[in-house]
Design an enzyme around this catalytic site. Structure first.
Site, PDB file in Angstrom:
ATOM      1  N   ASP A  34       0.822  -1.215   0.000  1.00  0.00           N
ATOM      2  CA  ASP A  34       0.000   0.000   0.000  1.00  0.00           C
ATOM      3  C   ASP A  34       0.849   1.255   0.000  1.00  0.00           C
ATOM      4  OD1 ASP A  34      -2.219  -1.587   0.028  1.00  0.00           O
ATOM      5  OD2 ASP A  34      -2.628  -1.343   2.170  1.00  0.00           O
ATOM      6  N   ASP A  42       0.310  -0.534   5.808  1.00  0.00           N
ATOM      7  CA  ASP A  42      -0.824  -1.266   5.251  1.00  0.00           C
ATOM      8  C   ASP A  42      -2.114  -0.624   5.755  1.00  0.00           C
ATOM      9  OD1 ASP A  42      -1.595  -3.385   3.546  1.00  0.00           O
ATOM     10  OD2 ASP A  42      -2.154  -4.629   5.249  1.00  0.00           O
ATOM     11  N   LYS A  73      -6.077  -0.576   6.277  1.00  0.00           N
ATOM     12  CA  LYS A  73      -7.170  -1.527   6.404  1.00  0.00           C
ATOM     13  C   LYS A  73      -8.451  -0.792   6.801  1.00  0.00           C
ATOM     14  CE  LYS A  73      -4.708  -5.263   5.693  1.00  0.00           C
ATOM     15  NZ  LYS A  73      -4.878  -6.059   4.446  1.00  0.00           N
TER      16      LYS A  73
END
Length: 352
Positions: A246, A259, A261
């Site tokens: 990411d 990352d 989420k």
């Protein structure tokens, strides 16, 4: 003879006096009696409730286990359970081969890299790379029996509540919102402006569906600097796997693989993120051995955003934690390779 004292008051002055009584004058029949108070429980039939009280007081409260949950689910949803019951004793494993997490030759740290635009290497499945498995695929195919059990239990409950079509639509909406969210974050990361000092007129306007998520991570974005990569492919040629990271940037001064989420439920602890730390370690290990990246990443960050705009939880993965999850990743990778070899062997036997 007993000598008793009594008190007599004369004009406010207390004067004790002695009185002699014979033993024969003391008798239980002369005890003072008071009217009996009426109890609100006198009308309760204690015998009727005695067995109930004993059963409640003697019972022990137990925490829910997979066995009790399965019995409960069979009573509510029926006896259909695809996954095997997880064993209560987890098996301790170590990787057969401890591949290095870092690639010592790639340790270039220059101002040129810091100031360069973020790299974005697109996934290319051509040129013989169609057989290279992704990190997501490997993790999905090596879930533990316990993980499969709870995942299928959640799916069954959702289908029972929404129906087959409703659950399908729900899953598609989650996937769509996730893509929009990642796209909005990438636009900000590539704009070069920090979240705190950004110019609203120059910042791309994000869709209304993800505005809550963006507000949720706003306090995290304020601490992100020097973005080096966004939505960029990494590949570990030696271990034969790839993935799409990411973001790689500095978070509070430390270079991290980030990352992003989304979640409908709060995840305040790292343990609530399930396999996400293993995924981050796998991405970082691949990046460290990918010749397209001239730097090394030792730390990780998992940011869980919420649609209602409540502050996101940012879980920092130190270099020590990343090494632990890297070992877990190597075990999962070995399991995946063993499964693949077993399927190939079974297919060759069937052809014979």
């Amino acid at each position: 003879m007993f000598i008793l004292k009594r008190v007599v008051c004369f004009g406010g002055i207390i004067v004790p006096q002695r009185t002699s009584l014979s033993v024969s004058n003391l008798s239980t029949c002369h005890c003072l009696s008071f009217p009996k108070k009426h109890s609100p429980y006198s009308a309760v039939d204690s015998e009727r409730y005695s067995s109930l009280v004993k059963s409640v007081m003697s019972s022990k409260v137990r925490s829910q286990t997979p066995e009790t949950l399965q019995a409960e689910d069979e009573h509510i949803y029926g006896p259909v359970v695809k996954a095997q019951m997880p064993s209560s004793i987890p098996k301790m494993r170590v990787p057969k081969t401890l591949h290095p997490f870092l690639h010592c030759e790639e340790t270039v740290e220059t101002e040129e890299i810091e100031s360069a635009p973020p790299s974005r290497i697109l996934l290319n499945r051509g040129q013989g790379r169609s057989s290279v498995p992704s990190v997501t695929r490997i993790l999905q195919q090596t879930l533990s029996p316990e993980q499969i059990f709870y995942l299928e239990r959640w799916k069954r409950k959702m289908i029972a509540e929404l129906g087959e079509e409703g659950f399908k639509e729900y899953s598609q909406n989650l996937f769509r919102q996730g893509k929009l969210f990642h796209s909005a974050v990438e636009d900000i990361m590539r704009s070069g402006a920090t979240w705190k000092n950004r110019n609203p007129s120059e910042t791309p306007e994000c869709p209304s569906e993800v505005q809550g998520y963006m507000e949720s991570i706003s306090h995290v974005l304020e601490d992100v600097r020097a973005v080096r990569a966004t939505e960029s492919t990494v590949e570990h040629a030696e271990l034969n796997y790839l993935g799409i990271v990411d973001c790689v940037a500095r978070y509070r001064g430390v270079l991290c693989l980030i990352d992003w989420k989304t979640s409908e439920k709060p995840k305040p602890f790292l343990s609530n993120t399930y396999d996400n730390p293993v995924q981050v370690a796998a991405y970082a290990g691949a990046l460290n051995h990918d010749s397209n990246y001239k730097y090394q990443v030792e730390n990780g960050l998992i940011v869980v955003a919420y649609k209602d705009g409540s502050p996101a939880h940012a879980h920092k993965l130190s270099a020590e934690l990343m090494l632990q999850y890297w070992k877990t990743w190597l075990i999962r990778l070995e399991e995946f390779t063993e499964q693949k070899s077993s399927h190939v062997s079974s297919a060759s036997v069937e052809k014979r």
